[in-house]
Scaffold this active site. Sequence first.
Site, short mmCIF file in Angstrom:
data_model
loop_
_atom_site.label_atom_id
_atom_site.label_comp_id
_atom_site.label_asym_id
_atom_site.label_seq_id
_atom_site.Cartn_x
_atom_site.Cartn_y
_atom_site.Cartn_z
N ASN A 11 0.87 -1.17 0.00
CA ASN A 11 0.00 0.00 0.00
C ASN A 11 0.91 1.22 0.00
O ASN A 11 1.52 1.54 1.01
CB ASN A 11 -0.90 -0.03 1.25
N GLU A 52 -5.37 -4.83 10.52
CA GLU A 52 -4.32 -3.84 10.73
C GLU A 52 -4.57 -3.12 12.06
O GLU A 52 -5.34 -2.17 12.10
CB GLU A 52 -4.32 -2.81 9.60
N GLY A 105 2.83 2.20 10.85
CA GLY A 105 3.80 3.28 10.72
C GLY A 105 4.52 3.62 12.01
O GLY A 105 5.21 4.62 12.11
N GLU A 135 -6.53 4.86 7.93
CA GLU A 135 -6.26 6.28 7.62
C GLU A 135 -7.45 6.92 6.94
O GLU A 135 -7.76 8.09 7.15
CB GLU A 135 -4.98 6.38 6.77
N LYS A 173 0.14 4.29 -0.23
CA LYS A 173 -0.44 5.49 0.39
C LYS A 173 -0.20 6.70 -0.53
O LYS A 173 -0.29 6.57 -1.74
CB LYS A 173 0.13 5.69 1.81
N SER A 210 3.61 -2.29 10.28
CA SER A 210 5.06 -2.42 10.47
C SER A 210 5.61 -3.78 10.04
O SER A 210 6.50 -4.32 10.69
CB SER A 210 5.44 -2.09 11.91
N HIS A 231 -9.34 1.38 4.99
CA HIS A 231 -8.06 1.55 5.67
C HIS A 231 -8.24 2.52 6.84
O HIS A 231 -9.00 3.48 6.73
CB HIS A 231 -6.99 2.07 4.70
#
Length: 250
Positions: A10, A168, A174, A98, A12, A214, A96
């Site tokens: 991904n 996730e 991250g 985010e 992003k 991660s 996701h």
Amino acid sequence: MSRKPIIAGNWKMYKTVKESVDFVKQLEGKLKDVTDREILVCPTALAAASVVDALRFTNIQVGLQDAHWENEGAYTGNISPIMLKDAGVHYIILGHSERRQYDNDTDHRINAKLKNVLRSGLKAIVCVGETLSEREKGQTEKVVETQVNGCFEGIGLGDLAGIVIAYEPVWAIGTGKTATPEQANEVHSFIRKLIGKKYNAEASEKIRIQYGGSVKPENIKQLMAQLDIDGALVGGASLKVDSFTAIVRF
Ligand code: 13P
């Protein structure tokens, strides 16, 4: 039952069109011989068509990071699954964390998007996962169950073949903090049981559940060794050819 591993990058909001194309040209050369796992890169919508072109006749598929619940209309700034299907995209990542955090993706919206993605003949990666405070309060299973129930509302047994779930944990994205393989597997096995309850035992055995958060060349082997982990959704480490290659080859 053996489930084919699926490793997805991904990207992003990283990489220009040129950077994206250069990247996949290198990547393709390094992964040519890999046939026992599904490989996917998910660039920005802007780079999607060029990346599809660069990867034609290769073993690497292309995904997008979101798509709308309608196929056309007055939705400024959006892009629809049939447009992406037409451009040669195979998968859409939905929900996701985010996007849940910054772009108003709710379970209800993700569900509408999922139905449209499947109607359009594309496959979906549906993301779920708890925040740190939810985990600390012991709410992980409850949160994940609510997300799965909401996202899968009205999704029939026959649709499951087009769906991959990505677990996730938000606190592992991250941050460099990976869930331990055991911690991840615990939630994966919970999700698999949930699918078993909602659908049936065969569906729960068949559905693939990726881990994201991660993932690195250093931890992919231990993660993939877990019974219920069928792949990885990789952020940061998917942006470098060498680290993504190492992860795909785990
Ligand atoms: P990182 O691998 O950078 O933690 O990101 C994970 C992720 O969000 C993949 O969708």
